[in-house]
Design a protein around this motif. Structure first.
Motif, PDB file in Angstrom:
ATOM      1  N   SER A   1       0.747  -1.158  -0.024  1.00 42.87           N
ATOM      2  CA  SER A   1       0.070  -0.144  -0.161  1.00 42.87           C
ATOM      3  C   SER A   1       0.868   1.391   0.062  1.00 42.87           C
ATOM      4  CB  SER A   1      -0.987   0.113   1.103  1.00 42.87           C
ATOM      5  OG  SER A   1      -1.785  -1.102   1.106  1.00 42.87           O
ATOM      6  N   HIS A   2       2.029   1.154   0.965  1.00 43.70           N
ATOM      7  CA  HIS A   2       2.810   2.480   0.937  1.00 43.70           C
ATOM      8  C   HIS A   2       3.248   2.634  -0.431  1.00 43.70           C
ATOM      9  CE1 HIS A   2       5.819   5.261   2.168  1.00 43.70           C
ATOM     10  NE2 HIS A   2       6.757   4.278   1.770  1.00 43.70           N
TER      11      HIS A   2
ATOM     12  N   HIS B   1       2.254   2.044  -3.494  1.00 46.42           N
ATOM     13  CA  HIS B   1       1.194   2.470  -4.366  1.00 46.42           C
ATOM     14  C   HIS B   1       1.031   3.850  -4.021  1.00 46.42           C
ATOM     15  CE1 HIS B   1      -0.346  -1.881  -5.107  1.00 46.42           C
ATOM     16  NE2 HIS B   1       0.373  -1.243  -6.219  1.00 46.42           N
ATOM     17  N   GLU B   2       1.159   4.328  -2.970  1.00 44.76           N
ATOM     18  CA  GLU B   2       0.960   5.649  -2.607  1.00 44.76           C
ATOM     19  C   GLU B   2       2.077   6.409  -3.203  1.00 44.76           C
ATOM     20  OE1 GLU B   2       0.271   5.614   1.603  1.00 44.76           O
ATOM     21  OE2 GLU B   2      -1.548   4.560   1.534  1.00 44.76           O
TER      22      GLU B   2
ATOM     23  N   SER C   1       4.673   8.517  -5.529  1.00 47.42           N
ATOM     24  CA  SER C   1       4.673   9.154  -7.033  1.00 47.42           C
ATOM     25  C   SER C   1       5.127   8.092  -7.663  1.00 47.42           C
ATOM     26  CB  SER C   1       5.412  10.203  -7.055  1.00 47.42           C
ATOM     27  OG  SER C   1       6.778  10.121  -7.123  1.00 47.42           O
TER      28      SER C   1
END
Length: 91
Positions: A11-12, A14-15, A17
């Motif tokens: 998840s990190h 994907h967050e 840029s």
């Protein structure tokens, strides 16, 4: 609990840029295998606790997609070629 930690790492990722994702793969990733489909080279990387598939356009020689995943079913196209020796030696 372990699965939750793995999911948080992805998840990190994907967050981040797009450029930071690229940098993360190039700096921390371990290339496992490459394959070709019409129009693209696909490079599979192990990055920390997950995998990233990098799609590179054969015409423009540029990365067009980064696809991070945990699901081992997504490894199926690579299973006949992947060797984990390089990863295990780094540990």
């Amino acid at each position: 609990m372990k699965r939750k930690h793995l999911s948080r790492a992805l998840s990190h990722f994907h967050e981040l840029s797009y450029q930071d994702q690229l940098n993360n793969v190039w700096q921390q990733g371990k290339l496992l295998e490459a394959r070709r489909i019409p129009g693209f080279w696909l490079h599979l990387y192990a990055v920390n606790t997950f995998f990233v598939e990098m799609w590179i356009c054969q015409r423009r020689y540029e990365v067009t997609l980064l696809r991070g995943f945990l699901n081992t079913e997504d490894l199926e196209p690579y299973l006949d070629k992947i060797t984990l020796n390089g990863i295990l030696q780094d540990l």
